[in-house]
Design a protein around this motif. Sequence first.
Motif, PDB file in Angstrom:
ATOM      1  N   TYR A  85      45.782  50.984  97.532  1.00 54.98           N
ATOM      2  CA  TYR A  85      46.329  50.979  96.178  1.00 54.98           C
ATOM      3  C   TYR A  85      47.855  50.957  96.273  1.00 54.98           C
ATOM      4  O   TYR A  85      48.440  51.638  97.112  1.00 54.98           O
ATOM      5  N   LYS A  95      46.046  46.335  93.584  1.00 50.92           N
ATOM      6  CA  LYS A  95      45.339  46.269  94.858  1.00 50.92           C
ATOM      7  C   LYS A  95      45.931  45.110  95.658  1.00 50.92           C
ATOM      8  O   LYS A  95      45.628  43.946  95.390  1.00 50.92           O
ATOM      9  N   GLU A 212      42.093  54.823  87.921  1.00 51.58           N
ATOM     10  CA  GLU A 212      43.025  53.946  88.636  1.00 51.58           C
ATOM     11  C   GLU A 212      44.112  53.367  87.739  1.00 51.58           C
ATOM     12  O   GLU A 212      44.543  52.220  87.887  1.00 51.58           O
TER      13      GLU A 212
END
Length: 265
Positions: A85, A95, A212
């Motif tokens: 990440y 990503k 995320e």
Amino acid sequence: MKYYFTLQNICLSLFLFLFFSGCSKEEVQGTNEQIVVQISTIDALLQGVFDGETTLNKLTSSGDFGIGTFNSLDGEMLFYNGTFYQIKGDGKIYKPAGDTKTPFSTITYFAPEVNYNLNSFSYEELKNTIDTLIASPNLFYAIRLQGNFNYVKTRSVPAQQKPYPPLVEVTANQPEFEIQSVSGTLCGYYCPPFVTGINVPGYHLHFISEDETFGGHVLEFELDEGTLDLDQITNFKLILPGEGEFLNTDLNADLSGDLEEVEGS
């Protein structure tokens, strides 16, 4: 005594050799033979060596867990469950591609031996608790804290342009981010005092939210409840760049003051 070899016996022998060779590799990656693999040194990064040779694809051969940064200092790295990440200076999480390179990172295979439940903890309380749980301050420990947080404060760094400035100048104007009531994972390392100049002595942690959408280098947090996992590691491997600015950088100076400013800012 005579020995007779058939094609079937040869194939069977080859199968057994490959099978047990694979088992041996698993043991090397396991708890007993774990290695912390580090790319370059923190003092090189402090002096603006922001370009490296090692790709993320290559890092995956050394572990599934770690932290670091990217070429041009383009954000904070978190390597978790085998996925990279990239928390950039805009606060967003990406990503990165496997051919992305890193000038500084610390990687291992995460296989924790200690599992501990925590409630109502701050960053300082976490450090104090880990200090009491570890066998020795002279060893390396990979750290994972998963849970629900009342508050998390992070920072990241924007990509830099050449000629690169020292890291302390970059972090003096770094973007900082705050969030409340978030579930997520904190990953990083405790490194022993003798790594001064090589890595960050003490604690260095990065965070990513469960969805995320939030993360970065950890500055502060307030944990509601969570689970702490610790992985003791006794092997250390340092990989230095073989070309580029690293070769011409003066690494004789004591930069501990700059590091303290960078990590605390």
